[in-house]
Design an enzyme around this catalytic site. Structure first.
Site, PDB file in Angstrom:
ATOM      1  CB  ILE A  97      47.023  45.546  47.983  1.00 37.26           C
ATOM      2  CG1 ILE A  97      47.472  46.075  46.614  1.00 37.26           C
ATOM      3  CG2 ILE A  97      46.206  44.279  47.826  1.00 37.26           C
ATOM      4  CD1 ILE A  97      48.378  45.087  45.868  1.00 37.26           C
ATOM      5  CB  SER A  98      43.823  50.171  46.543  1.00 36.25           C
ATOM      6  OG  SER A  98      44.097  51.005  47.637  1.00 36.25           O
ATOM      7  CD  GLN A  99      37.455  47.926  43.364  1.00 34.74           C
ATOM      8  OE1 GLN A  99      37.171  48.787  44.188  1.00 34.74           O
ATOM      9  NE2 GLN A  99      36.591  47.474  42.479  1.00 34.74           N
TER      10      GLN A  99
END
Length: 249
Positions: A97-99
């Site tokens: 899951i992206s920053q």
């Protein structure tokens, strides 16, 4: 809404902040506090990267969405206590899951309007789709890994995001049956911009995509489709994403 069992690691995290655990309400309050802190950190990072991005602050609609979507519901329970830290987290299948800052930046660069129809490439756990669903009329999202896509679709439905439709398929091919799109956001890095995605973008609309092959420096780019079918692009800042993998032929 059904209440989920609290993982022991999360329970210990809550107890460390609030004292003895007092059920779901206490857990929700801790996560709400952590989410507010995350939004503050995103705002600070936006200011510190303004020279690269050209944006000193993100739109209020973006920040409202980031402050509303429960990121801890989009990560495995074993890392839920880290959900509001400003860095990527593993979600299984070799994916992340992206920053949060990157999710907010991508949404701000895309700038979807309330009536827009948006395509997302790389559903993952569904977090970015949920953020976009707070801003756009409809979100179509494509995920190559079936287990991730199906669980994301169920999670989004459970959380009330009924304006998101998830499809298992090849992100390089896009979703031509639903085109043209008012915006496209890609959450995995491609060596080049996929031509099919340009074709499915409405003239004047934007695509936000990380571009760079394996071993190359990746850059987050903003593309704007011209009336003649070509596009203009702007390099925003260096990033690191998992690769956009083509589907099997």
């Amino acid at each position: 809404m059904a209440r989920t069992k609290i993982h022991l690691g999360v329970a210990a995290f809550v107890a460390s902040l609030l004292g003895p655990l007092d059920g779901t309400a206490a857990t929700d309050e801790v996560f709400a506090r952590a989410r507010r802190q995350m939004v503050d950190e995103i705002a600070a990072m936006a200011r510190s990267t303004r020279q690269e991005t050209g944006r000193e602050r993100f739109a209020e609609r973006v920040m409202d969405a980031m402050g509303k979507v429960p990121r801890h519901r989009f990560v495995p329970e074993r890392v839920a206590r880290d959900a509001y830290r400003n860095h990527p987290l593993p979600i299984g299948g070799g994916q992340t899951i992206s920053q949060p800052y990157i999710v907010a930046l991508s949404a701000d660069l895309l700038a979807p309007k309330p009536g827009d129809v948006v395509l997302e490439i790389g559903t993952g756990s569904g977090y970015q789709a949920a953020v976009l669903a707070e801003m756009a009329k409809q979100v179509y999202s494509i995920e190559l890994i079936e287990s991730l896509g199906r669980s994301a679709a169920a999670r989004l439905m459970e959380l009330g995001h009924r304006n998101v439709e998830v499809r298992i398929g090849d992100g390089y091919a896009g979703w031509p049956e639903k085109a043209p799109f008012d915006g496209i956001v890609v959450s995995a890095a491609a060596p080049q911009v996929p031509p099919a995605l340009i074709e499915q973008l409405r003239p004047g609309a934007r695509m936000v995509i990380p571009v760079g092959g394996t071993g190359d420096v990746q850059y987050l780019k903003v593309l704007v489709k011209r009336a003649d079918g070509g596009y203009d692009e702007r390099r925003v800042l260096p990033v690191r994403f998992v690769p956009l993998v083509p589907g099997r032929k």
